[in-house]
Design a protein around this motif. Structure first.
Motif, mmCIF file in Angstrom:
data_model
loop_
_atom_site.group_PDB
_atom_site.id
_atom_site.type_symbol
_atom_site.label_atom_id
_atom_site.label_comp_id
_atom_site.label_asym_id
_atom_site.label_seq_id
_atom_site.Cartn_x
_atom_site.Cartn_y
_atom_site.Cartn_z
ATOM 1 N N THR A 128 0.853 -1.188 0.000
ATOM 2 C CA THR A 128 0.000 0.000 0.000
ATOM 3 C C THR A 128 0.880 1.225 0.000
ATOM 4 O OG1 THR A 128 -0.108 0.058 2.417
ATOM 5 C CG2 THR A 128 -1.839 -1.165 1.263
ATOM 6 N N SER A 129 0.333 2.337 -0.531
ATOM 7 C CA SER A 129 1.042 3.608 -0.521
ATOM 8 C C SER A 129 0.025 4.728 -0.544
ATOM 9 C CB SER A 129 1.968 3.719 -1.733
ATOM 10 O OG SER A 129 1.208 3.652 -2.919
ATOM 11 N N GLU A 130 0.404 5.868 0.043
ATOM 12 C CA GLU A 130 -0.500 7.014 0.082
ATOM 13 C C GLU A 130 -0.451 7.726 -1.253
ATOM 14 O OE1 GLU A 130 -2.553 8.050 2.454
ATOM 15 O OE2 GLU A 130 -2.075 6.304 3.662
ATOM 16 N N LEU A 131 -1.599 7.837 -1.886
ATOM 17 C CA LEU A 131 -1.668 8.564 -3.138
ATOM 18 C C LEU A 131 -2.594 9.759 -2.938
ATOM 19 C CD1 LEU A 131 -1.873 5.520 -5.534
ATOM 20 C CD2 LEU A 131 0.130 6.814 -4.840
ATOM 21 N N GLY A 132 -3.349 10.172 -3.943
ATOM 22 C CA GLY A 132 -4.221 11.314 -3.793
ATOM 23 C C GLY A 132 -5.048 11.522 -5.031
ATOM 24 N N VAL A 133 -5.821 12.579 -5.032
ATOM 25 C CA VAL A 133 -6.689 12.880 -6.154
ATOM 26 C C VAL A 133 -6.594 14.363 -6.476
ATOM 27 C CG1 VAL A 133 -8.298 11.026 -5.638
ATOM 28 C CG2 VAL A 133 -8.682 13.263 -4.631
ATOM 29 N N ILE A 134 -7.123 14.727 -7.659
ATOM 30 C CA ILE A 134 -7.137 16.117 -8.079
ATOM 31 C C ILE A 134 -8.445 16.765 -7.658
ATOM 32 C CG2 ILE A 134 -7.197 17.637 -10.092
ATOM 33 C CD1 ILE A 134 -4.505 16.568 -9.648
ATOM 34 N N ASP A 135 -8.369 17.932 -7.012
ATOM 35 C CA ASP A 135 -9.561 18.742 -6.774
ATOM 36 C C ASP A 135 -9.802 19.518 -8.061
ATOM 37 O OD1 ASP A 135 -11.426 20.666 -6.152
ATOM 38 O OD2 ASP A 135 -10.600 21.068 -4.158
ATOM 39 N N MET A 136 -10.835 19.115 -8.827
ATOM 40 C CA MET A 136 -11.044 19.699 -10.143
ATOM 41 C C MET A 136 -11.550 21.140 -10.066
ATOM 42 S SD MET A 136 -9.844 17.452 -11.979
ATOM 43 C CE MET A 136 -10.181 18.294 -13.523
ATOM 44 N N MET A 146 -1.640 9.962 -12.151
ATOM 45 C CA MET A 146 -3.015 10.203 -11.726
ATOM 46 C C MET A 146 -3.439 11.644 -12.002
ATOM 47 S SD MET A 146 -3.099 8.110 -8.122
ATOM 48 C CE MET A 146 -4.717 8.747 -7.704
ATOM 49 N N GLN A 147 -2.551 12.583 -11.730
ATOM 50 C CA GLN A 147 -2.857 13.980 -12.025
ATOM 51 C C GLN A 147 -3.097 14.179 -13.517
ATOM 52 O OE1 GLN A 147 -0.364 17.038 -10.084
ATOM 53 N NE2 GLN A 147 0.512 15.382 -8.863
ATOM 54 N N GLN A 148 -2.248 13.602 -14.327
ATOM 55 C CA GLN A 148 -2.372 13.763 -15.776
ATOM 56 C C GLN A 148 -3.679 13.168 -16.284
ATOM 57 O OE1 GLN A 148 -0.584 15.485 -17.907
ATOM 58 N NE2 GLN A 148 -1.975 14.869 -19.539
ATOM 59 N N ILE A 149 -4.032 12.000 -15.789
ATOM 60 C CA ILE A 149 -5.258 11.334 -16.224
ATOM 61 C C ILE A 149 -6.479 12.181 -15.882
ATOM 62 C CG2 ILE A 149 -6.765 9.355 -15.741
ATOM 63 C CD1 ILE A 149 -4.177 7.698 -15.406
ATOM 64 N N GLN A 150 -6.516 12.723 -14.672
ATOM 65 C CA GLN A 150 -7.683 13.487 -14.244
ATOM 66 C C GLN A 150 -7.782 14.834 -14.942
ATOM 67 O OE1 GLN A 150 -8.615 12.794 -9.775
ATOM 68 N NE2 GLN A 150 -6.427 12.383 -10.010
ATOM 69 N N ARG A 151 -6.660 15.463 -15.230
ATOM 70 C CA ARG A 151 -6.698 16.733 -15.950
ATOM 71 C C ARG A 151 -7.098 16.521 -17.409
ATOM 72 N NH1 ARG A 151 -1.475 18.633 -13.152
ATOM 73 N NH2 ARG A 151 -2.222 19.983 -11.489
ATOM 74 N N CYS A 187 -12.707 11.484 -12.989
ATOM 75 C CA CYS A 187 -12.489 11.869 -11.590
ATOM 76 C C CYS A 187 -13.417 11.142 -10.619
ATOM 77 C CB CYS A 187 -12.615 13.382 -11.434
ATOM 78 S SG CYS A 187 -11.277 14.301 -12.220
ATOM 79 N N PRO A 188 -14.722 10.990 -10.917
ATOM 80 C CA PRO A 188 -15.566 10.245 -9.979
ATOM 81 C C PRO A 188 -15.104 8.808 -9.772
ATOM 82 C CG PRO A 188 -16.916 11.499 -11.513
ATOM 83 C CD PRO A 188 -15.510 11.579 -12.021
ATOM 84 N N PHE A 189 -14.547 8.194 -10.807
ATOM 85 C CA PHE A 189 -14.058 6.828 -10.653
ATOM 86 C C PHE A 189 -12.812 6.780 -9.778
ATOM 87 C CE2 PHE A 189 -16.607 6.506 -14.488
ATOM 88 C CZ PHE A 189 -17.244 5.295 -14.313
ATOM 89 N N VAL A 190 -12.026 7.854 -9.775
ATOM 90 C CA VAL A 190 -10.829 7.904 -8.938
ATOM 91 C C VAL A 190 -11.202 8.149 -7.477
ATOM 92 C CG1 VAL A 190 -8.649 9.114 -8.510
ATOM 93 C CG2 VAL A 190 -9.388 8.660 -10.863
#
Length: 559
Positions: free
Chosen positions: A17-25, A246-251, A257-260
């Motif tokens: 496991t590792s800490e990741l994150g998401v983009i606030d669109m 992950m940032q690139q995919i969401q941008r 983004c909802p799936f992430v």
């Protein structure tokens, strides 16, 4: 290392496991989160049943109605971004000790900033449907009430791969050198592992979207990665690479983004009741070492990575041969020579990308975001220019699409153009691969066979006349016979022709979605001048053009 899971046994391999994150669109900022690599498969993991599961698509955010960016605003912002970019140049004379903050930049961008503010104040920006890079074709899939895992999986993979050419390469696997904590360097294949995970009180599973099997252990987030494909100049850290992806995919594809972040949904597995839970995409890296690698192979790889990007791209030795069906087995290089065409190509790509970023800033609703509107302050304008310049500079999508300003090996160019065309819509990718269909051509009977969207690269010089199929990589007849526009096609494998449909309408749909996602492709369809070199021979002037059309291969000859 990827471990094999025995689906007949009662155990499955654990995962790191590792800490990741998401983009606030809304703010376009990266938010630290608890997104974890996929959890271990349960003891009774049933891949076949999961693939047959039906999902109800609820609470999936549709792309918001965007505001059209006036051309005067877009042009003024482009000029501001250009000046900021020039100030970032090593030859600009900007002191290395002086940070490029909005306050420090303002004296050098005063004219451009006030021009942009004036353009904002003179325009009335009304919310209208707007064709940004998040094309309508992407959202159409989510408008259905239910879908199966079998249908959702290829759509998700396509939506992720379209974010950039480098992400697509990483999904397929790239050769790298890895140094895991307390271990020596190893050479092998690194793959972006993407899992679809479902969590509910009574049901938990995670399915690898590529293998459609239980997820395997992920690479440690502290592992060092060296790759001439991913980062020619310096090693990468695995955890940071996953965050960047992950940032690139969401941008690039905000509809993901909802799936992430996770979608609350219900699903129905065969021989089970409806289950309510969280459906979520998980990202990690898998590494499979090559047998017999050693530290010396790492040294060799590191030495080779010191070559410049142009040397790596332009080297004929790195280029596979022209397909065997060609009469010439040399390895050609291609250089675009029409500077006006190249400038127009880049301008189209840059403007669309700038438009998408600027539109997001204009429609942002958060209190801490930078707002661009007729009431914006000059400080907001400069700060927005700096933010946009940063995003343009960091965008691998933009870099993936800007092809005119380097020398290409023929097969490398083929793959890049294939990615550019296929990112228009999932259905385009399906059609390029070929689908089972029924076709009725004038004066003929109904036939069953394979319908395929052919995308060919036509190359002409005084000494050659080639037409290469981007999908197969093989040469095709110069005068390829495509289906007539008044032919009828029908297939249950794509939404575009579930019912009898004119080939003309299919062609229009393809071009419409390509124009939304990659409008610069039209310039390649029009054709341009090039130089072509084979081996050590002199460069030859010539032309390059993309040609598209529908091909049909019947299962049996027409009666």
């Amino acid at each position: 290392m990827i471990l094999t899971v025995d689906l007949q046994s009662d155990s499955a391999a654990p995962t790191d496991t590792s800490e990741l994150g998401v983009i606030d669109m809304q703010t376009d900022s990266f938010v630290e989160g608890s997104l974890q690599p996929a959890v271990p498969a349960p003891p009774l993991f049933n891949a076949a049943a999961i693939r047959q599961t039906l999902i109800q698509l609820v609470d999936v955010a549709q792309p918001a109605t965007m505001a059209a960016t006036p051309e005067t605003v877009l042009g003024a912002m482009q000029r501001l971004v250009d000046v900021i970019g020039e100030l970032r140049s090593p030859h600009s004379g900007w002191s290395a000790d002086l940070p490029q903050t909005p306050e420090n930049l303002f004296p050098y961008v005063t004219e451009e900033a006030y021009d942009l503010l004036d353009a904002l104040q003179q325009q009335s920006i009304q919310p209208t449907p707007h064709a940004t890079d998040a094309t309508p074709a992407i959202a159409q899939f989510l408008q259905q009430d239910y879908c199966s895992i079998t249908d959702l999986t290829p759509w998700l993979l396509w939506a992720i791969a379209r974010s950039s050419y480098e992400v697509m390469q990483l999904m397929e696997g790239v050769e790298v050198q890895i140094a895991q904590p307390d271990q020596e360097w190893q050479t092998g294949i690194l793959r972006l592992a993407i899992a679809l995970q479902f969590d509910s009180p009574d049901l938990n599973w995670a399915l690898d979207l590529v293998t459609l099997q239980p997820c395997q252990p992920h690479l440690s987030p502290d592992a060092q990665i060296q790759s001439t494909t991913l980062s020619p100049s310096s090693p990468l850290v695995a955890g940071e690479l996953v965050q960047q992806v992950m940032q690139q995919i969401q941008r690039a594809t905000p509809v993901l983004c909802p799936f992430v972040t996770g979608i609350q949904t219900t699903l129905l597995m065969p021989q089970d009741d409806w289950q309510a839970g969280l459906l979520q995409l998980q990202f990690g890296l898998e590494f499979m070492p090559t047998v017999g690698t050693s530290k010396s192979s790492q040294d060799t790889a590191l030495n080779s990575s010191s070559a410049t990007p142009d040397e790596q791209t332009d080297s004929p030795e790195s280029e596979p041969p022209v397909p065997s069906s060609s009469t010439n087995s040399l390895k050609p290089l291609i250089q675009f020579t029409d500077t006006n065409w190249s400038s127009q190509y880049s301008a189209i790509v840059n403007q669309q990308h700038l438009d998408a970023i600027l539109t997001h800033l204009q429609t942002s609703r958060t209190h801490d975001a930078v707002h661009l509107s007729p009431t914006s302050s000059i400080a907001d304008v400069v700060e927005a220019g700096l933010i946009i310049t940063n995003q343009l500079h960091q965008s691998s999508t933009l870099a993936s699409r800007n092809i005119p300003h380097q020398i290409w090996g023929l097969s490398q160019l083929n793959l890049r153009l294939l990615w550019c065309v296929s990112r228009g819509a999932h259905e385009i990718m399906q059609l390029m691969a070929g689908i089972a269909a029924q076709v009725l051509q004038p004066t003929q009977s109904w036939q069953t066979g394979t319908l395929r969207l052919a995308v060919n690269l036509k190359l002409q010089t005084p000494e050659l006349d080639w037409q290469l199929d981007l999908v197969t990589g093989r040469t095709s007849p110069v005068n390829s016979q495509f289906l007539a526009e008044d032919a009828i096609a029908q297939s249950h494998q794509t939404q575009w022709c579930q019912h009898p449909t004119l080939v003309q309408r299919l062609t229009h749909q393809v071009m419409h979605d390509i124009q939304h996602a990659t409008p610069e492709i039209q310039l390649l369809l029009d054709g341009t001048d090039i130089n072509l070199q084979q081996g050590d021979e002199p460069w030859q002037p010539g032309t390059l053009q993309l040609i598209t059309g529908f091909e049909f291969v019947p299962d049996r000859p027409a009666v």
